[in-house]
Write an enzyme that holds these catalytic residues in place. Structure first.
Site, short mmCIF file in Angstrom:
data_model
loop_
_atom_site.label_atom_id
_atom_site.label_comp_id
_atom_site.label_asym_id
_atom_site.label_seq_id
_atom_site.Cartn_x
_atom_site.Cartn_y
_atom_site.Cartn_z
N TYR A 146 78.05 37.80 -8.73
CA TYR A 146 76.61 38.05 -8.81
C TYR A 146 76.12 37.95 -10.26
CZ TYR A 146 72.16 40.46 -8.88
OH TYR A 146 70.84 40.77 -9.10
N LYS A 150 73.52 35.17 -12.13
CA LYS A 150 72.29 35.54 -12.83
C LYS A 150 72.34 35.18 -14.31
CE LYS A 150 69.98 37.09 -9.33
NZ LYS A 150 68.80 36.35 -8.82
#
Length: 274
Positions: A146, A150
């Site tokens: 994750y 990002k």
């Protein structure tokens, strides 16, 4: 002048839905896009135009953008909000899942950007708002895929901003903190499924507890906080390159910038253990 036209992805709930509503209130013609059109019935009742879109399917993305251009003749704003959080120990997460995390959070956004840029260049105007996360600037245990996605979106946005500026197009990143949406529960379910047993089980339990319980859960910001940041990014004459908003975002990003790596590691370890 005719209303500006906005495409908001992931508009079936949470930040995407709230952003679509905020832009409607500000006079935009809003196209809310998501895989499940039926979940956007409330947006349609408020005046949004809803379209089916799977950001990991190139044909779906092409059809969605073509439909908007055919109907409205322009696209002034793209809000790349669709995304999810894949949590689990690096050792445990299958590479296929890691690839899919990047497909949704980075590649899907990139493909939509490619599709709207010719329209925006022809207009000599446009704005792209990429919804990143404070997780694009900080790191927490068991979130490598994750956070990696990002961090990638942040760097991608910086380069894109330089490329498209000569055409009157601006690129803005919005970095949400802790937000009260279904995102957290979905991430925790996946975390426990992947790393709830085995070598990382104890850490997974602590991370899951921190994400869904205690003071953090009670202090999460509402999606409307991010929607207002999106609207500011969309409408400011000279927008900042980044807007951090929501629970924990500004202080944690500041601490990450101010502290040495090991010191920030210690801070995060202490937070997880508490």
């Amino acid at each position: 002048m005719s209303p500006k036209v906005a495409l908001v992805t992931g508009a079936s709930s949470g930040i995407g839905e709230a952003s679509a509503r905020e832009l409607l209130q500000r006079g935009y013609t809003v196209y809310g896009a998501a895989r499940r059109v039926e979940r956007m019935a409330g947006l349609a009742e408020r005046g949004a135009r809803t379209i089916a879109l799977d950001v990991t399917d190139e044909e779906s993305a092409e059809k969605a953008v073509a439909a908007i251009v055919a109907e409205s003749g322009r696209i002034d704003l793209l809000v790349n909000n669709a995304g999810y959080g894949s949590y689990g120990a690096v050792e445990d997460v299958p590479l296929q899942e890691g690839r899919y995390q990047f497909e949704v959070n980075v590649i899907g956004a990139a493909r939509l950007i490619q599709l709207v840029l010719p329209v925006m260049r022809a207009q000599r105007s446009g704005r792209i708002v990429n919804i990143s996360s404070m997780g694009g600037k900080i790191h927490t245990p068991l979130g490598a895929w994750y956070h990696g996605s990002k961090f990638a979106l942040e760097g991608f946005s910086d380069v894109l901003r330089l490329e498209v500026a000569p055409f009157g197009i601006d690129v803005v990143v919005v970095e949400p903190g802790g937000i009260a949406t279904e995102w957290g529960s979905i991430a925790v379910d996946h975390l426990m499924e992947v790393s709830g047993e085995g070598a990382y089980a104890d850490l997974a339990g602590k991370v899951a507890k921190g994400m869904t319980g205690g003071i953090n859960a009670r202090m999460l910001s509402q999606p409307s906080v991010i929607a207002k940041a999106v609207a500011k990014a969309a409408t400011a004459r000279r927008p900042r390159t980044r807007y951090a908003a929501g629970f924990g975002a500004k202080p944690l990003i500041f601490l990450r910038r101010a502290l040495p790596d090991r010191a920030f590691d210690a801070l995060i370890k202490r937070a997880v253990a508490s």
